[in-house]
Design a protein around this motif. Structure first.
Motif, PDB file in Angstrom:
ATOM      1  N   GLN A   1      70.651   3.508  12.740  1.00  0.00           N
ATOM      2  CA  GLN A   1      71.988   4.016  12.467  1.00  0.00           C
ATOM      3  C   GLN A   1      71.989   4.594  11.056  1.00  0.00           C
ATOM      4  OE1 GLN A   1      75.125   1.068  12.182  1.00  0.00           O
ATOM      5  NE2 GLN A   1      76.668   2.521  12.895  1.00  0.00           N
TER       6      GLN A   1
ATOM      7  N   TYR B   1      66.560   0.599  17.429  1.00  0.00           N
ATOM      8  CA  TYR B   1      67.590   1.599  17.267  1.00  0.00           C
ATOM      9  C   TYR B   1      67.748   1.838  15.769  1.00  0.00           C
ATOM     10  CZ  TYR B   1      69.172   0.536  22.052  1.00  0.00           C
ATOM     11  OH  TYR B   1      69.252   0.356  23.408  1.00  0.00           O
TER      12      TYR B   1
ATOM     13  N   SER C   1      80.149   7.342  19.014  1.00  0.00           N
ATOM     14  CA  SER C   1      80.101   7.471  17.553  1.00  0.00           C
ATOM     15  C   SER C   1      80.881   6.378  16.837  1.00  0.00           C
ATOM     16  CB  SER C   1      80.607   8.843  17.133  1.00  0.00           C
ATOM     17  OG  SER C   1      81.875   9.067  17.699  1.00  0.00           O
TER      18      SER C   1
ATOM     19  N   GLN D   1      76.844   7.568  10.941  1.00  0.00           N
ATOM     20  CA  GLN D   1      76.541   8.202  12.224  1.00  0.00           C
ATOM     21  C   GLN D   1      76.419   7.166  13.332  1.00  0.00           C
ATOM     22  OE1 GLN D   1      73.364  11.098  12.039  1.00  0.00           O
ATOM     23  NE2 GLN D   1      73.879  11.679   9.937  1.00  0.00           N
ATOM     24  N   LYS D   2      76.200   7.652  14.548  1.00  0.00           N
ATOM     25  CA  LYS D   2      76.149   6.728  15.668  1.00  0.00           C
ATOM     26  C   LYS D   2      74.798   6.025  15.733  1.00  0.00           C
ATOM     27  CE  LYS D   2      77.031   9.746  18.908  1.00  0.00           C
ATOM     28  NZ  LYS D   2      77.246  10.287  20.280  1.00  0.00           N
ATOM     29  N   VAL D   3      74.782   4.937  16.437  1.00  0.00           N
ATOM     30  CA  VAL D   3      73.546   4.201  16.672  1.00  0.00           C
ATOM     31  C   VAL D   3      72.686   5.000  17.655  1.00  0.00           C
ATOM     32  CG1 VAL D   3      72.573   2.058  17.560  1.00  0.00           C
ATOM     33  CG2 VAL D   3      74.731   2.007  16.289  1.00  0.00           C
ATOM     34  N   GLU D   4      71.423   5.210  17.297  1.00  0.00           N
ATOM     35  CA  GLU D   4      70.528   6.037  18.120  1.00  0.00           C
ATOM     36  C   GLU D   4      69.335   5.228  18.605  1.00  0.00           C
ATOM     37  OE1 GLU D   4      70.356  10.305  16.077  1.00  0.00           O
ATOM     38  OE2 GLU D   4      69.932   8.689  14.653  1.00  0.00           O
TER      39      GLU D   4
END
Lengths: 113, 115
Positions: A37, A35, B107, A41-44
């Motif tokens: 981040q 993942y 988020s 921002q959000k964890v992707e």
């Protein structure tokens, strides 16, 4: 208590260079993940890996990225030609696949200059 | 596909006060739900999870979350917070079916506990 480890903790590289981020998952785990981040921002999700092959990958995981489990313990993420926008914290995670709890490593902060 | 919405990006609260961090999700399939916590300069740590059974789940440090299927929510609560609870909290889901079990994160909510 077993844990996921990642090296290095911080990697600084020049744009266009190749980097390899390393992870040692928990030993009896079967599924492995990367993942990222980006700051603020959000964890992707990037990619999942099972039975020595990619299970799923996101749109982010393009041809510049690759993963490998070279020796049965390490799990690596390679970025062939880094871009400025690759600067992020990269997290490795693993799970047995049965409890569905993913255990995360502490992350590698990648800075591309 | 799944999506997770954390409605509050920042939640400041005084020490010993109660707190609720909200999480709503959207999914066409049934999901497992998780809360992860990220302390400054550290990785993600599992706080609690809902897989099945009782809809109220608890962590060892006093947090609890309740799965509400009709409202597609999994809000996190603590009746009395401590300074040490200051961290970023992420709600996440993964589908019950499928082999990859990738997590989809919200988020994040920055919880700041004030003295």
């Amino acid at each position: 208590e077993p844990e996921v480890t990642q090296t290095p903790s911080h990697q600084v590289t020049q744009m266009g260079q190749e980097v390899i981020l390393r992870c040692v998952p928990i030993s009896n785990h079967l599924y492995f993940y990367w993942y990222r981040q980006i700051l603020g921002q959000k964890v992707e999700f990037l990619v999942s890996f099972y039975n020595n092959e990619i299970s799923e990958k996101s749109e982010i995981f393009d041809d510049q990225f690759s993963v490998e489990r070279p020796d049965g313990s390490n799990f690596t993420l390679k970025i062939r030609s880094t871009k400025l926008e690759d600067s992020a914290m990269y997290f490795c995670a693993s799970t047995t696949g049965f409890t569905d709890t993913q255990y995360f490593g502490p992350g590698t902060r990648l800075t591309v200059l | 596909a799944q999506s997770v919405t954390q409605l509050d990006s920042q939640v400041p609260v005084f020490e010993e006060a109660p707190v609720e961090l909200r999480c709503n999700y959207s999914s066409s399939v049934s999901v497992y739900l998780f809360w992860y916590v990220q302390y400054p300069n550290q990785g993600l740590q599992l706080l609690l999870k809902y897989l099945s059974g009782s809809t109220l789940v608890e962590s060892i440090n006093g947090f609890e979350a309740e799965f509400n299927k009709s409202q597609t929510s999994f809000h996190l609560r603590k009746p009395s917070v401590h300074i040490s609870d200051t961290a970023e909290y992420f709600c996440a889901v993964t589908p019950l079916q499928g082999s990859a079990r990738q997590l989809t994160f919200g988020s994040g909510t920055q919880l700041t506990v004030l003295p």
